[in-house]
Motif scaffolding. Structure first.
Motif, PDB file in Angstrom:
ATOM      1  N   GLN A   1       0.979  -1.056   0.027  1.00  0.00           N
ATOM      2  CA  GLN A   1       0.032  -0.146  -0.053  1.00  0.00           C
ATOM      3  C   GLN A   1       0.925   1.282  -0.209  1.00  0.00           C
ATOM      4  O   GLN A   1       2.049   1.062   0.363  1.00  0.00           O
ATOM      5  N   ASN A   2       0.212   2.269  -0.340  1.00  0.00           N
ATOM      6  CA  ASN A   2       0.993   3.599  -0.284  1.00  0.00           C
ATOM      7  C   ASN A   2       0.219   4.669   0.232  1.00  0.00           C
ATOM      8  O   ASN A   2      -0.751   5.352   0.090  1.00  0.00           O
TER       9      ASN A   2
ATOM     10  N   ASP B   1      -4.621   4.368   2.729  1.00  0.00           N
ATOM     11  CA  ASP B   1      -3.703   4.492   1.425  1.00  0.00           C
ATOM     12  C   ASP B   1      -4.605   5.554   0.691  1.00  0.00           C
ATOM     13  O   ASP B   1      -5.396   5.955   0.809  1.00  0.00           O
TER      14      ASP B   1
ATOM     15  N   GLU C   1      -6.107   4.943  -1.975  1.00  0.00           N
ATOM     16  CA  GLU C   1      -7.448   4.529  -2.313  1.00  0.00           C
ATOM     17  C   GLU C   1      -8.746   4.709  -1.371  1.00  0.00           C
ATOM     18  O   GLU C   1      -9.769   4.076  -1.323  1.00  0.00           O
TER      19      GLU C   1
ATOM     20  N   ASN D   1      -8.336   2.849   1.444  1.00  0.00           N
ATOM     21  CA  ASN D   1      -8.269   1.633   2.430  1.00  0.00           C
ATOM     22  C   ASN D   1      -7.227   2.027   3.800  1.00  0.00           C
ATOM     23  O   ASN D   1      -6.318   2.306   3.679  1.00  0.00           O
TER      24      ASN D   1
ATOM     25  N   ILE E   1      -4.806   0.977   6.502  1.00  0.00           N
ATOM     26  CA  ILE E   1      -3.446   0.497   6.764  1.00  0.00           C
ATOM     27  C   ILE E   1      -3.757  -0.471   8.069  1.00  0.00           C
ATOM     28  O   ILE E   1      -3.945   0.278   9.296  1.00  0.00           O
TER      29      ILE E   1
END
Length: 564
Positions: free
Chosen positions: A45-46, A71, A73, A75, A77
């Motif tokens: 993930q970013n 992240d 999107e 979502n 972490i």
């Protein structure tokens, strides 16, 4: 006698100071080692910078932070623990590792207001998918979570007051319908925010709005709606009820602005009505995976405080700041910061003459033990380095032997079965060795060259088809259908979990995974961007020409390509 007692106390201080410094050095070394191990993990993930949603100082000096860490999107972490967080209060310089838990594991509830555009544009699939998404969400509810339902068209209407009774919520969800001749979006957003703010508990408040963004009411403007959201502590999520196209971008932009007015809100686009049923429970999952951090603050009362939160994820550290003002009185006292202020220390000073000898022995043993531990760690590291060097040397030796064998075969008229077996064994051993030389660059296997060499020699007898040409085939070597042979037709051979000519009923196989086809007298295989990939001779590919004898691996099934 007084001088002797003073010397004993001074010596006592010196012993403790030296020991604490030794412990600190070893702790830093251990932390560094742990950090290096963790940094080797692959993080897909970013993350965005962490967001401190709120700070609870009602039990000062025991403070609580509400953290959102997602992240790009949106979502969450997941799977962080206390060691991944650090809190620094600038005014004291204290660096604290807080206790942590996810919101879902706490005893605090979530208050969700779902407000739906119920104009006739929502009739049919959009409305049904809204119902499915809401029913999925309440099935995950804890006893402390509450939901209120509202809808709007000509005006704003409350369908169901905030409650935890799932049967009542379920009945009200199933009873949602469409109507009206206009859309009062801005008014309904403001009414929903007002409704949420009137609720004293739970403290975590969420507003989910679904609409196409169109507002033809005359009472309120978008700016008023955005101001109302900014002045609240409510997280607003918006879902577009229609697909974004050139003619709908204008109204859907309103939905994005409404979500952006909330400091941790998000706007979700859809491609089809079915997306709605997935997005609604996804929002609940995002909230329940937020983090609650508790730590002790040592700032003085009535002080303006700057709090810095650091989050370690992968090999990076993400940080953010927030401000709060310490209250006028302490509710819960923080533990003493230093050992020197405790009753145990005062008793220890009084008995310094008795325990100094024991402390000296303890210090010597402690230093000796830690020195031994460091030597063992260094020895272990050296052994691992030597092992890696030996494996690399062995790999290079086998790789040279492999390349030499291929060069030899290029100049031969045929290849014996024993030579084929030797090539296969060398490849297998090289593949195994390559996994033991992590972090060291090794020469890769030239599989394409090997395939070209072996395919240039006559292999199995090839029987022509009815047109006088040979056909490509695959034979399943391993898996539930082992032994099965399939012919690759003119339209190609599609492989997938639920679609295609070859159905592989495995969870790690994508619905439509890959295709084998003939083009320009060559057979090729192409991966359909599957999750777990397609492998040729143990190498992951996206598209590759097939040679007779190539081993194809999809999921847990192995196949061999041949012409016959």
């Amino acid at each position: 006698m007084k001088k002797l007692f003073a010397l004993l106390i001074l010596f006592f201080f010196t012993v403790l100071l030296i020991n604490s410094q030794v412990d600190e050095k070893d702790k830093k070394r251990d932390d560094s080692d742990n950090y290096e191990v963790k940094s080797k993990t692959i993080f897909a993930q970013n993350p965005l910078p962490p967001l401190i949603r709120d700070i609870d100082i009602s039990k000062f000096q025991r403070n609580k932070l509400y953290i959102s860490f997602v992240d790009e999107e949106g979502n969450p972490i997941k799977d962080l623990d206390s060691s991944d967080f650090r809190i620094i209060e600038k005014e004291t310089g204290e660096k604290v590792i807080p206790s942590s838990k996810i919101f879902y594991d706490s005893d605090e509830g979530i208050l969700i207001c779902f407000s739906m555009d119920a104009s006739f544009s929502m009739t049919g699939a959009p409305l049904e998918n809204v119902k499915q998404g809401l029913l999925k969400t309440i099935s995950k509810f804890r006893d402390v979570d509450k939901m209120g339902l509202a809808y709007f068209h000509d005006d704003f209407f409350k369908k169901s007051e905030f409650g935890t009774d799932r049967e009542i919520l379920k009945n009200n969800i199933n009873d949602l319908s469409t109507g009206g001749s206009s859309t009062e979006l801005y008014k309904s957003v403001m009414k929903s925010v007002e409704w949420l703010e009137k609720q004293e508990t739970p403290k975590r408040k969420i507003l989910i709005i679904i609409s196409d963004g169109d507002d033809n009411g005359k009472e309120f403007k978008l700016e008023q709606c955005l101001k109302e959201i900014r002045n609240s502590n409510i997280t607003v999520f918006t879902i577009g009820s229609i697909k974004e196209q050139d003619e709908t971008k204008g109204t859907l932009a309103n939905m994005e602005e409404i979500a952006s007015a909330s400091k941790d809100g998000k706007y979700y686009k859809i491609k089809s009505p079915e997306d709605i049923s997935k997005i609604i429970p996804m929002i609940y999952d995002r909230i329940k995976d937020e983090y609650l951090l508790e730590y002790w603050s040592y700032v003085k009362i009535n002080t303006d405080v700057t709090v810095t939160l650091e989050v370690k994820y992968g090999d990076k550290v993400y940080s953010t700041d927030t401000l709060y003002t310490a209250p006028e009185k302490i509710v819960e006292n923080a533990p003493a910061k230093s050992f020197w202020k405790t009753k145990e220390f005062l008793l220890g000073v009084s008995a310094a003459g008795i325990i100094i000898a024991g402390l000296i022995v303890f210090l010597i043993l402690n230093i000796s033990k830690k020195k031994k531990f460091r030597l063992e760690k260094e020895k272990e590291s050296e052994l691992r380095r030597k092992e890696a060097d030996e494996n690399r040397s062995r790999y290079n030796q086998l790789h040279f032997e492999y390349e030499s064998l291929l060069s030899k075969l290029e100049n031969q008229q045929n290849v014996s079965e024993s030579e084929k077996i030797k090539i296969s064994k060398l490849e297998q051993e090289l593949n195994n060795l390559s996994k033991t030389v992590v972090g060291i660059k090794v020469n890769p296997l030239d599989i394409r060259r090997r395939t070209q060499i072996l395919s240039s020699f006559p292999g199995e007898s090839k029987s022509p088809d009815s047109s006088g040409f040979t056909s490509g085939k695959i034979k399943i070597l391993e898996g539930f259908q082992a032994g099965r042979v399939l012919i690759i037709g003119k339209e190609g051979l599609i492989i997938g979990r639920s679609e295609g000519n070859l159905i592989l009923n495995e969870n790690i196989v994508s619905r439509k995974h890959a295709i084998i086809y003939k083009q320009n007298e060559e057979y090729s295989i192409e991966d359909f961007k599957s999750t777990n990939g397609t492998f040729i001779n143990n190498y992951r590919i996206t598209k590759s020409v097939l040679r007779p004898g190539d081993i194809i691996k999809i999921g847990n099934t192995k196949m061999q390509f041949f012409i016959g």
